[in-house]
Motif scaffolding. Structure first.
Motif, short mmCIF file in Angstrom:
data_model
loop_
_atom_site.label_atom_id
_atom_site.label_comp_id
_atom_site.label_asym_id
_atom_site.label_seq_id
_atom_site.Cartn_x
_atom_site.Cartn_y
_atom_site.Cartn_z
N ALA A 248 0.92 -1.14 0.06
CA ALA A 248 -0.06 -0.18 0.04
C ALA A 248 0.95 1.21 -0.17
CB ALA A 248 -0.97 0.05 1.06
N PRO A 249 0.57 2.30 -0.53
CA PRO A 249 -0.76 2.70 -1.28
C PRO A 249 -0.51 2.29 -2.70
CG PRO A 249 0.19 4.60 -0.64
CD PRO A 249 1.14 3.43 -0.22
N ILE B 39 -5.01 -0.40 -6.91
CA ILE B 39 -5.20 -1.54 -6.22
C ILE B 39 -4.63 -2.82 -6.91
CG2 ILE B 39 -7.63 -1.58 -6.64
CD1 ILE B 39 -5.71 -2.60 -3.30
N HIS C 125 5.01 -0.30 3.57
CA HIS C 125 4.28 1.03 3.16
C HIS C 125 5.21 1.63 1.86
CE1 HIS C 125 2.32 4.96 2.93
NE2 HIS C 125 1.48 4.51 3.59
N ASN D 143 -3.20 -8.63 2.50
CA ASN D 143 -3.90 -7.77 1.44
C ASN D 143 -3.36 -6.60 0.95
OD1 ASN D 143 -5.96 -7.75 -0.46
ND2 ASN D 143 -7.62 -7.70 0.93
N TYR E 62 -3.85 -2.46 -0.15
CA TYR E 62 -4.62 -1.47 0.09
C TYR E 62 -4.43 -0.31 -0.94
CZ TYR E 62 -5.53 -4.21 4.36
OH TYR E 62 -6.00 -4.94 4.96
N THR F 34 -5.34 2.69 -0.28
CA THR F 34 -4.46 3.63 0.61
C THR F 34 -4.30 3.28 2.01
OG1 THR F 34 -6.97 4.26 1.50
CG2 THR F 34 -6.13 5.60 -0.35
N ARG F 35 -3.50 3.83 2.77
CA ARG F 35 -3.12 3.34 3.92
C ARG F 35 -2.03 4.52 4.61
NH1 ARG F 35 -4.71 -1.15 6.70
NH2 ARG F 35 -2.82 -2.12 7.85
#
Ligand code: KG4
Length: 336
Positions: free
Chosen positions: A81-82, A85, A110, A326, A328, A330-331
């Motif tokens: 993330a991000p 997707i 991240h 998973n 993501y 956004t995070r």
């Protein structure tokens, strides 16, 4: 510790092998930019498909260049993330299969934490804490990096990212995609005082930013000038635009220094390659007695080496995942 690192959050598929966090044994990138250029921006569905095609040969190449085999890998780190997707999912699923098949730890990273870590690869002496200006195609934020895995967003854009603003402006000017680099080049010979562009601020939130007004102002200028049949001076436009972006970023970074009392400053992300922003940061830090670290130009854009570097510190902090990991879109960077 040899970490295989993978990145597929936007339009670059990347793989790297990083030893003990700071030694890059190999780093390979397959850019799709040409593929998306004809559309003037990234087409998510095409990005996902191209990542699927690229990832296996790219990992083989990364291992070959590192002169290692799969048996030499101790962990696999991946941007989770991000990002787009469908694109992020490609490397995440690949990393999960590597982790399962080789029975090695899986480390989620991240993407913006990775961009910040590009500074550790450039500067062997750099350690947290520092305040970091994170500017890319999808992110514009000021982050207090308190420790390798302890971060707080102090301020962020309320709308467009700075890189997106460069790209949209460049697209309308016919400079291609991605447009930040060409705009930067064009600005070198321009007069930054020729065109007046707004520097927005957010009431009661001194570290937040807004770029949508700047984007609208520059697009209106381009269209109005065209309608009047007049000529724009492109280098002057690029220089005035770059100055407006830099003026929206650098003073806020100084304000973050004042608020945190941390006089150690860094920058990260694709837009951190911008020559005007780098120059303004250098001057501001000199004038205000701050120490500044900037990432190598080659490490500003998306790459997997930075993911391997940050992955090492996430691993040391015990941040690993299982097969339930998973992706993501956004995070919060503070959540890792
Ligand atoms: O970090 P990055 O490769 O991807 C994201 O994580 O978003 O950043 C890409 C962005 C694009 O918007 C590109 O136009 C911009 O970085 N960029 C620049 C420069 N080089 C790349 N923007 C301004 N000046 C540059 N020299």
């Amino acid at each position: 510790m040899n970490i295989l690192a993978l990145e597929s959050s936007c339009d670059e598929t990347a793989a790297a092998v990083v030893k003990d966090g700071r030694t890059v044994l190999s780093s390979v990138i397959a850019s799709q930019a040409d593929m998306h250029a004809i559309y003037g921006g990234v087409v998510p569905e095409i990005a996902s498909r191209k990542h699927v095609e690229a990832i296996v040969p790219l990992v083989d190449e990364a291992l070959k260049r590192a002169d290692l085999t799969r048996a030499d890998l101790d962990a696999v780190a991946v941007t989770y993330a991000p990002g787009l997707i469908g694109a992020v999912l490609v490397a995440v699923n690949f990393a999960k299969s590597v982790s399962f098949a080789l029975d090695i730890p899986l480390i989620p990273v991240h993407h913006v934490r990775g961009h910040i870590a590009a500074n550790y690869l450039t500067h062997a002496d750099l350690e947290p804490p520092f305040v970091c200006l994170c500017v890319s195609g999808g992110t514009t934020a000021i982050v207090h990096v308190k420790d390798y895995t302890d971060m707080e967003v102090l301020g962020a854009t309320r709308d467009d990212a700075a890189g997106e603003c460069f790209d949209k402006t460049a697209r309308v000017l016919g400079l291609g995609y991605p447009g930040g680099g060409p705009m930067d080049k064009l600005s070198q010979s321009g007069d930054d005082g020729r065109y007046a562009f707004p520097r927005a601020s957010v009431h009661d939130h001194p570290l937040d930013m807004s770029f949508s007004g700047l984007k609208t102002a520059v697009l209106n200028l381009i269209h109005n000038t065209e309608q009047k049949g007049e000529q724009l001076d492109l280098p002057d436009l690029a220089a005035s635009f770059s100055a407006a972006v830099s003026d929206s970023l650098v003073p806020r970074l100084l304000e973050a220094v004042r608020m945190t009392g941390c006089r150690r400053v860094a920058a990260a992300g694709g837009v951190a390659a911008n020559s005007r922003i780098r120059r303004d940061l250098e001057r501001a830090c000199r004038e205000h007695g701050c120490r500044l670290w900037l990432p190598d130009l080659a490490l500003c854009g998306d790459n997997a080496a930075m993911i391997g570097c940050q992955g090492y510190y996430e691993y040391l902090a015990g941040h690993t995942a299982g097969m339930e990991l998973n992706a993501y879109a956004t995070r919060d960077i503070g959540r890792g």
